[in-house]
Design a protein around this motif. Structure first.
Motif, mmCIF file in Angstrom:
data_model
loop_
_atom_site.group_PDB
_atom_site.id
_atom_site.type_symbol
_atom_site.label_atom_id
_atom_site.label_comp_id
_atom_site.label_asym_id
_atom_site.label_seq_id
_atom_site.Cartn_x
_atom_site.Cartn_y
_atom_site.Cartn_z
ATOM 1 N N SER A 145 -31.349 55.907 65.461
ATOM 2 C CA SER A 145 -32.320 55.816 66.556
ATOM 3 C C SER A 145 -33.668 56.418 66.174
ATOM 4 O O SER A 145 -34.666 56.190 66.868
ATOM 5 N N ARG A 146 -33.704 57.195 65.090
ATOM 6 C CA ARG A 146 -34.967 57.802 64.657
ATOM 7 C C ARG A 146 -35.722 56.941 63.640
ATOM 8 O O ARG A 146 -36.774 57.333 63.159
ATOM 9 N N LEU A 147 -35.156 55.774 63.318
ATOM 10 C CA LEU A 147 -35.863 54.853 62.431
ATOM 11 C C LEU A 147 -36.827 53.999 63.252
ATOM 12 O O LEU A 147 -36.525 53.617 64.383
ATOM 13 N N ARG B 67 -26.754 47.397 70.483
ATOM 14 C CA ARG B 67 -27.674 46.255 70.520
ATOM 15 C C ARG B 67 -27.927 45.814 71.954
ATOM 16 O O ARG B 67 -29.066 45.505 72.333
ATOM 17 N N THR B 68 -26.870 45.785 72.758
ATOM 18 C CA THR B 68 -27.020 45.390 74.163
ATOM 19 C C THR B 68 -27.953 46.343 74.901
ATOM 20 O O THR B 68 -28.808 45.928 75.686
ATOM 21 N N ARG B 69 -27.785 47.641 74.648
ATOM 22 C CA ARG B 69 -28.649 48.630 75.297
ATOM 23 C C ARG B 69 -30.106 48.481 74.868
ATOM 24 O O ARG B 69 -31.027 48.825 75.619
ATOM 25 N N ASP B 70 -30.327 47.949 73.667
ATOM 26 C CA ASP B 70 -31.690 47.762 73.174
ATOM 27 C C ASP B 70 -32.330 46.472 73.678
ATOM 28 O O ASP B 70 -33.488 46.199 73.346
ATOM 29 N N GLY B 71 -31.579 45.657 74.402
ATOM 30 C CA GLY B 71 -32.124 44.403 74.923
ATOM 31 C C GLY B 71 -31.421 43.180 74.409
ATOM 32 O O GLY B 71 -31.806 42.054 74.733
ATOM 33 N N ASP B 72 -30.410 43.376 73.583
ATOM 34 C CA ASP B 72 -29.589 42.279 73.058
ATOM 35 C C ASP B 72 -30.409 41.232 72.314
ATOM 36 O O ASP B 72 -30.184 40.020 72.429
ATOM 37 N N SER C 186 -34.653 45.511 66.918
ATOM 38 C CA SER C 186 -33.653 46.550 67.156
ATOM 39 C C SER C 186 -32.936 46.849 65.846
ATOM 40 O O SER C 186 -32.476 45.925 65.152
ATOM 41 N N VAL C 187 -32.847 48.136 65.505
ATOM 42 C CA VAL C 187 -32.170 48.525 64.272
ATOM 43 C C VAL C 187 -30.701 48.113 64.321
ATOM 44 O O VAL C 187 -30.089 47.778 63.302
#
Length: 376
Positions: A301-303, A353-358, A365-366
């Motif tokens: 998450s820090r990338l 991935r889903t939490r990032d917007g899928d 998304s990383v």
């Protein structure tokens, strides 16, 4: 008998020399001679302990040969451990002689003979193991030997005689259930205390390497150390096998408890070990897989995505975090592990991935990019 009495008079002098600066001139041959004398005194104890008159004569001669009556006949039976502990505490002992001493003390008594109810042999081996672990790193191949030593001492700590002292008193007071649980609890606490003390003497990378090697040995079902004939005979039976399995499970639990009990320590463990080794351990120990995935999630998450370079980069270059390439390698190793670990890793990535917007395209998304890299 007069010759034996004259020899016994030398015991206080031998112990006094072992605490003095004179040992700086000792080599392995000198040390072996001193240990031979100690074993000879122990032999005298075993030979004469059932003969009251001779036992009393030896005790009187010991008391006469020293300023204070601190040694008596029972000291003859503990002489190798008394000498060993005195030498371990003497910083003047040269390194080569110290290594010979450690090897001698770490050998458990054959067939369980010569056990001291007061736990002095256990104390000597405990101190010797701690000194050897703290003596400085050797070649990479030494890690397994150190791990075997660590596991062997953990087993012995768990079987310590001190755990048997209180149950009788509790039963007398009517606390039967507590009395049944107490020996195991005390053994576990003694082993945990020794483990913590031994590992905290080591530099953190070396401590992590020894713990990882020990966990790998347990996962592979390897013997932790050469045991005596009695132990081998016990292990050949179903009861001995079950006891050994229980002992290994307890040792693994103690190692994992030490490792997971401190987040900074666990992070250092995961940073200094290769991806394949971490995946192997996570595949064998369910207690490790979830914390390891959580840690990878935190690092990932820090990338941040650098559009100019077209790749993921660390957000803070001065922090000891994983690069994109390292993160990808670790997730690939997890996905090549056992089916349960592979499914757990895939599910974690899909949820992230889903939490990032899928998103299904690269660079947004990383976690999307990682799923593509591992082939999902």
């Amino acid at each position: 008998m007069d010759a034996v009495l004259r020899q016994v008079e030398q015991l206080p002098a031998l112990l006094a020399v072992s605490r003095s600066a004179q040992v700086r001139h000792w080599d392995c041959l000198t040390l072996d001679r001193a240990l031979e004398w100690a074993r000879y005194f122990q032999h005298l104890h075993h030979r004469f302990r059932a003969r009251p008159q001779l036992r009393e004569a030896l005790g009187r001669r010991l008391r006469r040969s020293q300023p204070l009556p601190v040694l008596g006949f029972p000291a003859l039976g503990r002489c190798p451990q008394l000498l060993g502990l005195a030498l371990l505490e003497n910083r003047a002992l040269p390194p080569a002689a110290c290594r010979c001493l450690l090897r001698s003390l770490l050998q458990p008594p054959a067939g369980g003979s010569g056990r001291d109810p007061g736990g002095l042999p256990l104390l000597a081996r405990r101190k010797a193991a701690a000194c050897l672990l703290a003596s400085g790193p050797g070649p990479q191949g030494q890690l397994q030997a150190e791990a075997r030593l660590l596991l062997g001492r953990l087993r012995e700590e768990g079987q310590g005689a001190e755990a048997q002292l209180l149950p009788g008193r509790l039963r007398e007071e009517g606390q039967e259930a507590e009395a049944q649980l107490l020996p195991g609890r005390l053994r576990a606490e003694a082993a945990e205390c020794w483990l913590r003390g031994a590992l905290e003497q080591l530099p953190q990378p070396r401590a992590c390497g020894v713990v990882a090697a020990a966990l790998a040995l347990l996962a592979q079902g390897c013997d932790t150390e050469q045991t005596g004939d009695a132990d081998r005979a016990a292990s050949s039976s179903q009861g001995g096998y079950q006891a050994g399995a229980a002992g290994d499970g307890c040792a693994a639990g103690l190692l994992l408890s030490w490792l997971l009990g401190n987040q900074e320590r666990f992070s250092a463990f995961c940073l200094c070990l290769p991806s394949s080794q971490l995946a192997f351990l996570a595949g064998h120990y369910s207690q490790l897989s979830r914390p390891y995935l959580d840690l990878l999630t935190s690092w990932g998450s820090r990338l941040v995505y650098d559009p100019l370079q077209g790749r993921w980069v660390k957000s803070c270059l001065d922090k000891a975090e994983l690069s994109w390439e390292e993160l990808r390698e670790r997730f690939i190793c997890l996905c090549q592990g056992p089916a349960l670990l592979r499914e757990q890793t895939q599910a974690a990535l899909e949820l992230l991935r889903t939490r990032d917007g899928d998103f299904k395209v690269r660079g947004l998304s990383v976690w999307t990019d990682l799923l593509m890299e591992v082939g999902y």
